[in-house]
Every structure is written in C-alpha cells, then in structure tokens.
Design an enzyme around this catalytic site. Structure first.
Site, PDB file in Angstrom:
ATOM      1  CG  ASN A   1     -84.514 -17.950  -9.940  1.00  0.00           C
ATOM      2  OD1 ASN A   1     -85.384 -17.826 -10.136  1.00  0.00           O
ATOM      3  ND2 ASN A   1     -83.411 -16.966  -9.663  1.00  0.00           N
TER       4      ASN A   1
ATOM      5  NE  ARG B   1     -86.811 -16.209  -6.858  1.00  0.00           N
ATOM      6  CZ  ARG B   1     -87.340 -15.165  -7.796  1.00  0.00           C
ATOM      7  NH1 ARG B   1     -86.878 -15.224  -8.832  1.00  0.00           N
ATOM      8  NH2 ARG B   1     -87.899 -13.974  -7.254  1.00  0.00           N
TER       9      ARG B   1
ATOM     10  CG  HIS C   1     -84.816  -8.088  -4.068  1.00  0.00           C
ATOM     11  ND1 HIS C   1     -84.687  -6.884  -5.356  1.00  0.00           N
ATOM     12  CD2 HIS C   1     -84.736  -8.860  -5.058  1.00  0.00           C
ATOM     13  CE1 HIS C   1     -84.811  -7.191  -6.302  1.00  0.00           C
ATOM     14  NE2 HIS C   1     -84.907  -7.864  -6.391  1.00  0.00           N
TER      15      HIS C   1
ATOM     16  NE  ARG D   1     -91.249  -5.731 -11.213  1.00  0.00           N
ATOM     17  CZ  ARG D   1     -90.269  -6.839 -11.121  1.00  0.00           C
ATOM     18  NH1 ARG D   1     -89.330  -6.033  -9.997  1.00  0.00           N
ATOM     19  NH2 ARG D   1     -90.433  -7.829 -11.440  1.00  0.00           N
TER      20      ARG D   1
ATOM     21  CD  GLU E   1     -81.532 -13.483  -5.030  1.00  0.00           C
ATOM     22  OE1 GLU E   1     -80.341 -12.985  -6.639  1.00  0.00           O
ATOM     23  OE2 GLU E   1     -82.384 -13.161  -5.462  1.00  0.00           O
TER      24      GLU E   1
END
Ligand code: ADP
Length: 415
Positions: free
Chosen positions: A7, A101, A191, A252, A398
């Site tokens: 990742n 990923r 996601h 964010r 994940e």
C-alpha cells in the site's frame, strides 16, 4: 500462497505478507506472516519498521529512501536478509504474488486485475484524479516488476471498485453533462476495499448471504467515509470525485459550498495549490480544534482539559455522521444495521455513543455497557437486545481483501 500486499501512499509504503490457502477463499484460512511500514519517503532520512508476526523485528530504523523504489528495496532486503524470521518465507523466492492497493483507475478499470502494461498506463493516466497516491503506486508496481522479475504476478485492487454499482443519480454531479463526458468529473467513492470487506464480514457474522445485506457502513479514521449498502451493493457513499467529499475528517473539511471556496480564493488571493492544502491538510478536526487531527488528542482535550474548540470539533464530526446515516437510511428505505470500523469507529466508544445517542428516531438503540466494554481490536454487537436497527463494530482488514483478490486473479489467469 504467500502474497505480499503493498500500500504505497504519498510518503509511505505499508506492507503485509499474507499466507493464503490455495483452496480458499475461506475466512480464517489466511495468516499475516509479517508487516511493516517505510515512512518519510523522500525526506532526508526515512524510517523503516518491520517485523514477522510474533517477533521483535526492527523499529524506526533510519534508512535513506529518496523514492518508493528505495522503500521497496528496503522491504525486499529485509525479507531476503535471512534475519527476518518470517514463518515459511526465507527469501524473495517464497513470495508468490504481489497485491497492490490502487486509489484510482477512473472509469476504465475498477475490478481487481492482473497488472500488465495497459493497467499501468491507465493508473498513470489517472494521476490527475489521484495526484498523491497514483504516482507512488505506479512506482511501487514498477519497482516490484524490476526487483522480483516478470514471472511473479502482480494484481491491482482499486479503492473505487465497491462503489462502481452506484446509479447515475448518485454518482453524477449536477454540472453541465459535458463535464462528465469530457473530464470524467463524477463521484467515484473511496475506501471501497474496506466497505467491501465489512459487507462480507457482516454477512458472515450474522449468517446471511452477502446479497441480503442492508447496512450503513461507517469507516471512521483519519480519512472517513460512510457507504449505503443495499442488497450487498453500494448504492451511495460520502466520498466523491476525490476522497475530500463527505464527512469532516482529520485534516479534510469534507462537504463545503463550492462557492465559499471561490470567495476565499478571491478574498485571500489563494492559488489552486494553496486551496488544495487548505481543504485537504489544514481543515477538519485539526482546522476547527487548532490542536490536532488525532481523535485521541481531541477526546482528551475536550473532556479532560475542557477545551471548547476540541469539543466543537467533536460535535461537528458527529453532526455530519448523524446527517449522512439519516440520509442513507431514507435512501435505502431502511437498514438492518449500522457498522462502525476504521481507527475511530473501532476504538472510540465515545464517538460511537455520541453518534448513536442521536439516532433513536431511526430505531437505533445503543447498549452503553456493551459499547464501552468491547475489547480493543475485537468486533461485536453493541446495540440493545430490542434495538430495531442493530449496531456492530467490526475491525476492517483491507490487506486481507487485497490478498484474497490477488489469489483469485492469479488462479483465474491459470484457467
Ligand atoms: P487512516 O485513515 O490513516 O488509516 P486510521 O483508520 O488508522 O486512519 O484511524 C486513525 C484515527 O483513529 C486517529 O484519529 C486516531 O486518533 C483514532 N484512534 C485510534 N485509536 C483510538 C482510540 N483508542 N480512541 C479514539 N480514537 C482512536
């Protein structure tokens, strides 16, 4: 098979080595053999931490990593060093495949796929859609091809995959249609690997077929998103064209009136790059609290130190989660459960409690004893017995999802 899951982020590269059963895919037959992270890639001195499961390994070892290739080299050197003590992996020859990923494949590729020149070219083409992640991920792929050779299969698993089932009314922005056709401006959602994992995990937990799952999946971490899953498929999600849309996050701001951004640009004379930094790196929990983007710091500041801004940041974070859960409940025509996951969703009984206590009108009734008593890292149900809508905490994984997709793609290519 031993799958290396990679990742690559803008300045980091995380990995796991996951051993899977060849006759999978059966939950519980996989084992994480090793994991690690290379941080501060591109900085003067980087740091690497890696360890085989159950072993001490190395922690925060300084390692010069000018780019992602150097980071992957650091991981490979360690695996090949003979000192890593990874069960069943003595050298790079024991790595059977790599799963990457990937943030964005635009509309051209969404499903997990074996990597070839075309796939790399699409990920490169999508760099404007994922300017921080896609370049790092391409570098990761190229480094693996160079260092492992072309005979080791590599698979790309896209963050956007699970959201590709959204209908046009959910994924389009009401801009002139030409912007979708010409510039591919639309909501992609992110996601996805986590929301897909949670959908499967929930189905398994309650003993249902995936196609019968109707849940609202709340992945709350530094980056946060909520997905409405109807009949096992995503019908809407909070992140959009980029991961910026939707919930308030660590740094964010999430949903904001686009015209407010234009106003700020005009008033303060900000460039596009400066606004990008403002809305992605300086806003959210950090921007409101002025203290930290980290939920642990904010919980302490709000409730131990009685810091007003930290409390406000938490209230705003919760407000937006409640708003989206309500909206998705209506959009789905009701849901059977709300599932919390991600660093905050899995570990903060406080946030789960604050969210659920405001959702009584939907038949969501939290059991605070179960909520507070849930052991760290363990999933479980936290709603009261009579709650019309169930509440679950399920740890996401994940990497495991990427490893499973990698095996599926490699096996399918053999047929
Ligand atoms: P990322 O989006 O970077 O993968 P994570 O899913 O790891 O993020 O989540 C990180 C967030 O989880 C941070 O805000 C962190 O404070 C929060 N978190 C981790 N442990 C706890 C805890 N025990 N209590 C509250 N928040 C926690």
């Amino acid at each position: 098979m031993n799958i290396l899951v990679l990742n690559c982020g803008s300045s980091s590269a995380k990995f796991q080595i996951i051993q899977t059963d060849l006759n999978m895919i059966k939950e519980g037959t996989e084992r994480c053999l090793a994991s690690g992270i290379c941080e501060k890639i591109g900085a003067e001195s980087g740091l690497v931490s890696m360890r085989a499961t159950g072993k001490t390994g190395i922690k925060d070892k300084p390692y010069a990593m000018p780019d992602h290739r150097a980071a992957i080299n650091a991981i490979f050197e360690w695996i090949d060093s003979g000192k890593a003590e990874i069960d069943g992996v003595n050298s790079l020859k024991d790595i059977d495949a790599v799963g990457h990923r990937i943030l964005h494949g635009g509309e051209k590729i969404v499903k997990s796929t074996l990597i070839d020149d075309y796939v790399i070219s699409v990920i490169e083409e999508c760099i404007p859609l994922g300017p921080l992640h896609n370049p790092a991920q391409v570098k990761g792929i190229r480094a693996c091809i160079d260092l492992l050779g072309p005979s080791v299969p590599q698979v790309a698993v896209f963050d956007t995959d699970f959201h590709s089932t959204m209908a046009p009314e959910a994924f389009l922005y009401p801009l002139p249609y030409d912007y979708y056709e010409r510039l591919h401006v639309r909501r992609y959602g992110f996601h996805g690997t986590s929301h897909r994992f949670i959908t499967g995990k929930y189905a398994e937990t309650v003993g249902k077929a995936k196609e019968d799952v109707n849940i609202i999946s709340a992945h709350l971490g530094n980056g946060s998103s909520i997905t409405a899953v109807k009949n096992g498929k995503c019908i809407d999600t909070t992140m959009g064209h980029t991961p910026h849309e939707g919930l308030m996050m660590g740094t964010r701001c999430g949903d904001i009136d686009a015209a407010a951004i234009l106003y700020i640009m005009e008033q303060d004379g900000l460039s596009v790059k400066e606004v990008d930094t403002l809305i992605n790196k300086k806003s959210g929990l950090l921007g409101i609290s002025g203290i930290s983007f980290d939920m642990r710091d904010l919980e302490k500041a709000a409730f131990t130190d009685h810091n007003e801004k930290a409390k406000l940041a938490l209230d705003m974070f919760v407000h937006r989660i409640v708003k989206y859960i309500g909206a998705y409940f209506a959009e789905m025509g009701g849901a059977e459960a709300v599932v919390f996951t991600g660093g905050i969703g899995e570990n903060s009984p406080l946030i789960r409690g604050m969210v659920c206590s405001r959702l009584g009108c939907l038949g969501i009734d939290i059991d605070e004893d179960k909520n507070k008593g849930l052991p760290r890292g363990k999933g479980g149900e936290i709603s009261k017995d009579g709650s019309k809508v169930k509440i679950y905490v399920l740890p996401t994984n994940e990497e495991l999802m990427i490893a499973r997709d990698t095996v599926s793609c490699v096996e399918a290519a053999k047929k």
